[in-house]
Design an enzyme around this catalytic site. Structure first.
Site, mmCIF file in Angstrom:
data_model
loop_
_atom_site.group_PDB
_atom_site.id
_atom_site.type_symbol
_atom_site.label_atom_id
_atom_site.label_comp_id
_atom_site.label_asym_id
_atom_site.label_seq_id
_atom_site.Cartn_x
_atom_site.Cartn_y
_atom_site.Cartn_z
ATOM 1 N N ALA A 132 35.313 29.586 -143.170
ATOM 2 C CA ALA A 132 35.108 29.619 -144.634
ATOM 3 C C ALA A 132 36.221 28.896 -145.396
ATOM 4 C CB ALA A 132 34.983 31.065 -145.106
ATOM 5 N N TYR A 175 23.735 19.185 -131.109
ATOM 6 C CA TYR A 175 23.715 20.023 -132.320
ATOM 7 C C TYR A 175 22.372 20.767 -132.444
ATOM 8 C CZ TYR A 175 24.268 21.103 -137.337
ATOM 9 O OH TYR A 175 24.358 21.724 -138.559
ATOM 10 N N LYS A 222 21.686 24.782 -132.485
ATOM 11 C CA LYS A 222 21.096 25.445 -133.654
ATOM 12 C C LYS A 222 19.772 26.125 -133.309
ATOM 13 C CE LYS A 222 24.422 24.571 -136.491
ATOM 14 N NZ LYS A 222 25.220 25.670 -137.025
HETATM 15 P P1 NAP Z 1 32.328 22.068 -142.845
HETATM 16 O O1 NAP Z 1 32.520 21.728 -144.279
HETATM 17 O O2 NAP Z 1 32.661 21.057 -141.797
HETATM 18 O O3 NAP Z 1 33.146 23.433 -142.549
HETATM 19 C C1 NAP Z 1 33.176 23.981 -141.251
HETATM 20 C C2 NAP Z 1 33.996 25.244 -141.264
HETATM 21 O O4 NAP Z 1 34.011 25.764 -139.914
HETATM 22 C C3 NAP Z 1 35.453 25.012 -141.647
HETATM 23 O O5 NAP Z 1 35.907 26.137 -142.343
HETATM 24 C C4 NAP Z 1 36.154 24.907 -140.287
HETATM 25 O O6 NAP Z 1 37.532 25.276 -140.333
HETATM 26 C C5 NAP Z 1 35.365 25.928 -139.495
HETATM 27 N N1 NAP Z 1 35.453 25.729 -138.042
HETATM 28 C C6 NAP Z 1 35.236 24.612 -137.319
HETATM 29 N N2 NAP Z 1 35.409 24.842 -136.018
HETATM 30 C C7 NAP Z 1 35.775 26.161 -135.902
HETATM 31 C C8 NAP Z 1 36.118 27.013 -134.825
HETATM 32 N N3 NAP Z 1 36.135 26.574 -133.550
HETATM 33 N N4 NAP Z 1 36.443 28.304 -135.077
HETATM 34 C C9 NAP Z 1 36.450 28.766 -136.348
HETATM 35 N N5 NAP Z 1 36.125 28.016 -137.402
HETATM 36 C C10 NAP Z 1 35.807 26.728 -137.191
HETATM 37 O O7 NAP Z 1 30.821 22.485 -142.538
HETATM 38 P P2 NAP Z 1 29.637 22.937 -143.544
HETATM 39 O O8 NAP Z 1 28.902 21.723 -143.944
HETATM 40 O O9 NAP Z 1 30.141 23.872 -144.557
HETATM 41 O O10 NAP Z 1 28.709 23.728 -142.515
HETATM 42 C C11 NAP Z 1 28.821 25.141 -142.263
HETATM 43 C C12 NAP Z 1 27.705 25.568 -141.322
HETATM 44 O O11 NAP Z 1 26.443 25.202 -141.872
HETATM 45 C C13 NAP Z 1 27.780 24.883 -139.944
HETATM 46 O O12 NAP Z 1 27.394 25.796 -138.948
HETATM 47 C C14 NAP Z 1 26.771 23.770 -140.063
HETATM 48 O O13 NAP Z 1 26.243 23.401 -138.809
HETATM 49 C C15 NAP Z 1 25.714 24.418 -140.949
HETATM 50 N N6 NAP Z 1 24.874 23.448 -141.674
HETATM 51 C C16 NAP Z 1 25.412 22.557 -142.565
HETATM 52 C C17 NAP Z 1 24.565 21.671 -143.240
HETATM 53 C C18 NAP Z 1 25.078 20.686 -144.252
HETATM 54 O O14 NAP Z 1 24.286 19.842 -144.724
HETATM 55 N N7 NAP Z 1 26.333 20.705 -144.644
HETATM 56 C C19 NAP Z 1 23.191 21.692 -142.977
HETATM 57 C C20 NAP Z 1 22.691 22.601 -142.054
HETATM 58 C C21 NAP Z 1 23.544 23.493 -141.416
HETATM 59 P P3 NAP Z 1 38.686 24.149 -140.583
HETATM 60 O O15 NAP Z 1 38.586 23.788 -142.054
HETATM 61 O O16 NAP Z 1 39.949 24.841 -140.257
HETATM 62 O O17 NAP Z 1 38.354 22.997 -139.681
#
Ligand code: NAP
Length: 259
Positions: A24, A167, A171
């Protein structure tokens, strides 16, 4: 409950509930933390390396009048997940009402070019993490005879996507896991649902070419990308008692993309 003492006059849906959100420090997870705190939830959240933004969010949430704490914890590690949950139980008076498995990464490539490590890493961070964290909170939720687990899947897990075999597999795996947990733990009043976001605009997508992004927006029935808040509001429903009779579901939050 309507709060008449400040300028918030909406119903707080998560007053006093304790929530764990993985990943988060930015993006969707941060959006969930903010919306949940606004609704009265105490928030424990993790990050992987973004310490400064995580501590800043901790401060921001605390200023909203809830208990909030950032933890550096690798969701892909079984041991770290166990340690995290016992620490959260200590810090948050022994109760965990909601778990949101949100941490996730991409390592896109055509199958032809994808190395074994890129497959394994994505499965471990996106899918194994869900096993780790769900196992770690299970005992507490069983004792409480109540809990809501929300897994952040993706439209890509529902439909597949060229260039994202790793991915998409992670998912889709989350969806199978979600439905199985719902079946296994339903009799104990523990609910488990998945959210499948479509194209959500975060700091990450700000870096993409504007023309490409506009093309994506035009192809979505609601004609825009989603915001972290759009996804957070769906989580709010699934975390709150409003969804008390909803389990084993996948909720697409995609502006109609898959319809
Ligand atoms: P993001 O901006 O890249 O943020 C990812 C978050 O996960 C960051 O807080 C990161 O921490 C943390 N993280 C990464 N690896 C980790 C680990 N090994 N252990 C604990 N925390 C970890 O991603 P987002 O776009 O918000 O996406 C969040 C979720 O929604 C993901 O599961 C993604 O697959 C899903 N999602 C996103 C989209 C989209 O369009 N954005 C669409 C569908 C699904 P750090 O900041 O410290 O790296």
């Amino acid at each position: 409950m309507v709060d008449n003492h400040s300028n918030t006059s909406y119903m707080k849906l998560l007053e006093g509930k304790n929530v764990i959100i993985t990943g988060a420090s930015r993006g969707i997870g941060k959006g969930i933390a903010e919306v949940f705190a606004k609704h009265g939830a105490n928030v424990a959240f993790t990050y992987s390396s973004s310490e400064a933004p995580a501590l800043e969010l901790e401060k921001e949430l605390t200023a909203m009048g809830v208990t909030a704490k950032a933890y550096k914890s690798n969701a892909a590690s079984y041991d770290e997940a166990e340690k995290l949950v016992s620490q959260v139980l200590e810090d948050f008076e022994g109760r965990i009402d909601v778990l949101i498995n949100n941490a996730g990464i991409t390592k896109d490539n055509l199958l032809m070019r994808m190395g074994e490590e890129d497959f394994d890493t994505v499965i471990e961070i996106n899918l194994k993490s869900v096993f780790n964290m769900t196992k770690a909170v299970q005992r507490t939720m069983l004792k409480q005879r109540k809990g809501s687990i929300i897994n952040m899947s993706s439209v890509v897990g529902v439909k597949g996507n060229a260039g994202q075999t790793n991915y998409a597999a992670s998912k889709a795996g989350m969806i199978g896991f979600t439905k199985s947990v719902a079946l296994e733990l339903g009799s104990r009043n523990i609910r488990c649902n998945a959210i499948a976001p479509g194209f959500i605009e975060t700091e990450m997508t700000d870096k993409l070419d504007e023309k490409t992004v506009q093309g994506w927006r035009d192809a979505i029935p609601l004609k825009r990308g989603g915001s972290p808040e759009d996804v957070a509001n769906a989580c709010l429903y699934l975390a709150s008692d409003l969804s008390d009779y909803v389990t084993g579901q996948v909720l697409n939050v995609d502006g109609g993309m898959l319809t």
